[in-house]
Design an enzyme around this catalytic site. Structure first.
Site, short mmCIF file in Angstrom:
data_model
loop_
_atom_site.label_atom_id
_atom_site.label_comp_id
_atom_site.label_asym_id
_atom_site.label_seq_id
_atom_site.Cartn_x
_atom_site.Cartn_y
_atom_site.Cartn_z
N ILE A 198 9.68 -3.46 8.66
CA ILE A 198 9.32 -3.62 7.24
C ILE A 198 10.13 -4.72 6.56
O ILE A 198 10.23 -4.75 5.34
CB ILE A 198 9.48 -2.30 6.47
N LYS A 199 10.69 -5.64 7.36
CA LYS A 199 11.41 -6.75 6.76
C LYS A 199 10.41 -7.77 6.17
O LYS A 199 9.20 -7.70 6.41
CB LYS A 199 12.30 -7.41 7.80
N ASN A 200 10.96 -8.75 5.42
CA ASN A 200 10.09 -9.74 4.77
C ASN A 200 9.15 -10.39 5.77
O ASN A 200 7.96 -10.59 5.49
CB ASN A 200 10.94 -10.80 4.08
N LEU A 201 9.69 -10.76 6.92
CA LEU A 201 8.88 -11.24 8.04
C LEU A 201 9.14 -10.29 9.19
O LEU A 201 10.31 -10.02 9.53
CB LEU A 201 9.26 -12.67 8.42
#
Length: 384
Positions: A198-201
């Site tokens: 669920i990180k930015n990328l």
């Protein structure tokens, strides 16, 4: 957006929104993974190296070294910087436990430091107070909490004069910018990113280190593959290969790299969407008494979290979870954890905010209606 928040307000009907954060995919990821599956090369391969080049180009840096996770990035960065047994590492208690475990993995000693309650990040003053109090400070790990860059410009020369290395934990901050309008990772420090679910990328799982020198890059590449120097292609073309030092199985697989390569072209959309969602929360929350929004500096950051400080946090948490709203707490402070009890010290700001912080649902599946629903429910949970 107009959100009713009084005790008698009616919570808007809840749309088919996801209870908790989940990866946001753009449609090309499955085909990218399928191509790797069809190739039969699932480990570190030219796909991984293509992803490394893509990350470096996006950040505007000479090199990026892909590894298996953000934790692996921190561990190998510490090793590459020469941090080892007996060295003291200044690190905020307000972080995920992986940051501290990486320090312990190299035999170093965590020196826990407080944070600014408004941002949950360290400041230059707090870092220097800890360095001055330390007897063997060798490194500082600023955590870029929620995606916000940490500005240590005023103390960089002093840290360098004391041979204190700065290793940025930028797990939340891929795509964010500094006050000097540089992308995080391009400031000249060792910088560690996470590309978890669920990180930015997202790569599904993975991380990267931005090295300071060619020598550091070579050391991390050697460590991530059990000390082996040759690439997969080079090993396949010879009857011998060389193991030149200590190493771990920390390489990024081509399967996860393929997901990252499919995500990278969408970074402009990721930045825009996350900033828009965070500002929507900011507007909606403005009418709630007693709620303080943790400032991630959305003009420069790519927000990873949307956090508030609220009274009676545990009660509010339970009520919102009972309503099906996926709130969380990032993070229980590490200096109060049993695993790290021997390094406990008073951290008044951290201990205050840990009783107040609440992470609101924040991911790219959210809509304006979802945010209305969350904020209205939060207002009701807080009561009159």
């Amino acid at each position: 957006m107009s959100t009713p928040t009084g005790p008698n307000a009616t919570v808007p009907p809840r749309p088919d929104a996801r209870r908790n954060a989940s990866p946001y995919l753009y449609g090309q990821e499955a085909a990218a993974v399928a191509r790797v599956l069809e190739s039969g090369q699932y480990g570190h391969s030219d796909v991984t190296e293509e992803f490394e080049r893509g990350v470096a180009a996006f950040l505007g840096v000479p090199d990026a070294v892909a590894v298996a996770s953000g934790t692996a990035a921190l561990h190998t960065a510490l090793l590459a910087a020469g941090i080892g047994p007996g060295d003291e590492v200044v690190v905020p208690s307000m972080t995920f436990c992986a940051t501290v475990q990486a320090v312990l993995a190299v035999g170093a000693v965590p020196v826990f430091v407080d944070v600014d309650p408004a941002t949950l990040c360290v400041t230059d003053r707090l870092v220097m107070e800890a360095v001055d109090a330390s007897t063997a400070a060798a490194a500082v790990i600023p955590v870029l909490f929620g995606g916000r860059a940490v500005d240590l410009t005023t103390i960089r020369a002093e840290l360098a004069a004391r041979d204190v290395v700065v290793i940025e934990d930028a797990a939340h901050a891929f795509g964010s910018r500094t006050g000097q309008n540089e992308k995080v990772g391009a400031s000249g420090d060792l910088t560690c990113f996470s590309f978890g679910p669920i990180k930015n990328l997202t790569c599904g799982q993975g991380g990267a280190v931005i090295p300071r020198t060619r020598e550091e890059a070579a050391a991390i590449r050697r460590m991530r593959l059990l000390g082996v120097v040759q690439s997969q292609a080079e090993r396949a073309a010879t009857t011998r290969y060389r193991v030149e030092g200590f190493g771990l199985r920390y390489q990024m697989s081509s399967l996860t790299a393929a997901i990252g390569l499919a995500q990278l072209p969408h970074m402009a959309d990721i930045e825009r969407t996350r900033r828009t969602l965070w500002r929507s929360y900011q507007r909606a929350l403005a009418g709630l008494d007693g709620v303080r929004l943790v400032d991630v500096d959305p003009d420069r950051s790519v927000p990873h979290l949307c956090q508030v400080r609220v009274p009676h946090r545990d009660q509010v948490f339970d009520e919102l979870r009972a309503r099906g709203i996926g709130v969380g707490v990032h993070y229980p402070p590490n200096h109060l954890q049993p695993a790290f009890a021997r390094w406990k010290r008073p951290l008044p700001a951290t201990e205050q905010v840990t009783e107040e912080i609440l992470s609101l649902p924040f991911h790219q599946h959210l809509t304006e209606t979802d945010i209305d629903h969350v904020v209205c429910a939060l207002g009701q949970a807080l009561g009159p």
